[in-house]
Design a protein around this motif. Structure first.
Motif, PDB file in Angstrom:
ATOM      1  N   TYR A 192      29.960  18.657 -66.553  1.00 11.49           N
ATOM      2  CA  TYR A 192      31.328  19.125 -66.305  1.00 11.49           C
ATOM      3  C   TYR A 192      31.815  18.716 -64.913  1.00 11.49           C
ATOM      4  N   PRO A 222      40.618  20.606 -72.311  1.00 15.41           N
ATOM      5  CA  PRO A 222      41.431  20.409 -71.100  1.00 15.41           C
ATOM      6  C   PRO A 222      42.521  21.452 -70.869  1.00 15.41           C
ATOM      7  N   ALA A 244      34.901  23.318 -62.319  1.00 13.10           N
ATOM      8  CA  ALA A 244      33.502  23.464 -62.743  1.00 13.10           C
ATOM      9  C   ALA A 244      32.583  23.509 -61.530  1.00 13.10           C
ATOM     10  N   SER A 246      32.164  26.884 -72.556  1.00 10.98           N
ATOM     11  CA  SER A 246      32.555  25.768 -73.424  1.00 10.98           C
ATOM     12  C   SER A 246      34.022  25.391 -73.235  1.00 10.98           C
ATOM     13  N   GLY A 247      34.774  26.281 -72.623  1.00 11.07           N
ATOM     14  CA  GLY A 247      36.183  25.998 -72.353  1.00 11.07           C
ATOM     15  C   GLY A 247      36.391  24.783 -71.467  1.00 11.07           C
ATOM     16  N   TYR A 248      35.374  24.412 -70.695  1.00 11.92           N
ATOM     17  CA  TYR A 248      35.501  23.222 -69.855  1.00 11.92           C
ATOM     18  C   TYR A 248      35.654  21.950 -70.691  1.00 11.92           C
ATOM     19  N   GLU A 249      35.358  22.051 -71.973  1.00 18.14           N
ATOM     20  CA  GLU A 249      35.490  20.895 -72.859  1.00 18.14           C
ATOM     21  C   GLU A 249      36.871  20.821 -73.508  1.00 18.14           C
ATOM     22  N   TYR A 273      39.874  29.482 -68.573  1.00 17.29           N
ATOM     23  CA  TYR A 273      38.547  30.005 -68.884  1.00 17.29           C
ATOM     24  C   TYR A 273      37.632  29.937 -67.657  1.00 17.29           C
ATOM     25  N   GLY A 274      37.785  28.883 -66.866  1.00 17.71           N
ATOM     26  CA  GLY A 274      36.964  28.743 -65.663  1.00 17.71           C
ATOM     27  C   GLY A 274      37.216  29.869 -64.671  1.00 17.71           C
ATOM     28  N   ILE A 333      39.641  19.776 -63.471  1.00 17.30           N
ATOM     29  CA  ILE A 333      38.606  20.451 -64.256  1.00 17.30           C
ATOM     30  C   ILE A 333      37.240  20.287 -63.592  1.00 17.30           C
ATOM     31  N   ALA A 378      40.628  24.791 -69.870  1.00 16.61           N
ATOM     32  CA  ALA A 378      39.511  24.752 -68.919  1.00 16.61           C
ATOM     33  C   ALA A 378      39.747  25.586 -67.662  1.00 16.61           C
TER      34      ALA A 378
END
Length: 240
Positions: A178, A143, A190, A138-141, A149-150, A186, A146
């Motif tokens: 994503y 900015p 993803a 959910s970290g991709y949401e 977390y990615g 980002i 992202a």
């Protein structure tokens, strides 16, 4: 005489414990309720935390003067996963400074590869705490989080059971969105995670595709391969 009173260097386990204590403090103290004095204390804690996370990184990666010491890395890893330090670090990441986030990301990434008595204990911990993957994905949401977390997520899915969890979760469908995000960095991150998911553990991926062939390729073709965005199409081709 001064050298006689120098404080004894902290052990790796002690640094982890001190890190955990501050993370617990941060997690239980919301900035919106803080008075001025409390805010000052919080800022001091943040500086301490940044220092400890940097020290953890130095133990795991070494520095310009020394290579990492396996025994120190082992102690650090055992203490880190003995309690919920990883969970706290992930949850508190939004509260950290940019540099501390970068250091924390590197620490989490390195710990996924650390063996203790020939075991990847990070894998055992994540197996029991798979919901952390929900936070990372959910970290991709968000900015500003992202990329951190990615990077953590990609290291976590090196463990086959964790990759299987992500593949079989509802989050899997989100990657098709994503990868099309307008933020290039980002979207690329993803895409890198998606590629890792689809290529690292071949037997797990084969099992996933057998069960999910129709919807997966319907999404893959319509959203990625047939995307009007050239970069999205190019990223998709790298996966197939």
């Amino acid at each position: 005489m001064k050298s006689l009173f120098k404080s004894k260097p902290k052990t790796p386990a002690e640094i982890v414990r001190l890190t955990r204590e501050i993370l617990i403090y941060l997690d239980s103290n919301s900035t919106s309720r803080e008075a001025a004095a409390s805010k000052t204390k919080r800022e001091e804690k943040m500086l301490e935390l940044s220092k400890y996370i940097r020290e953890l990184k130095c133990i795991l990666y070494g520095n310009s003067e020394a290579e990492p010491v396996s025994e120190a890395c082992s102690q650090l890893t055992q203490e880190f996963f003995r309690e919920n330090t990883l969970r706290l670090l992930i949850i508190c990441l939004p509260k950290l400074s940019l540099e501390a986030r970068k250091d924390a990301t590197q620490v989490v990434a390195n710990l996924q590869r650390q063996q203790v008595h020939s075991r990847l204990i990070a894998s055992d911990y994540l197996e029991a705490n798979k919901d952390l993957m929900d936070i990372l994905i959910s970290g991709y949401e968000i900015p500003e989080l992202a990329l951190h977390y990615g990077a953590m997520l990609r290291e976590c899915i090196r463990h086959q059971s964790i990759a299987r969890y992500v593949l079989e979760s509802e989050h899997m469908k989100k990657f098709f969105d994503y990868i099309q995000l307008p933020n290039f960095d980002i979207a690329s991150d993803a895409s890198a995670t998606f590629k890792e998911l689809m290529t690292r553990h071949k037997s797990t991926v084969a099992e996933f595709l057998t069960k999910n062939y129709e919807w997966f390729f319907a999404e893959f073709n319509s959203k990625l391969l047939e995307s009007p965005n050239y970069i999205t199409r190019r990223q998709a081709v790298k996966v197939v």
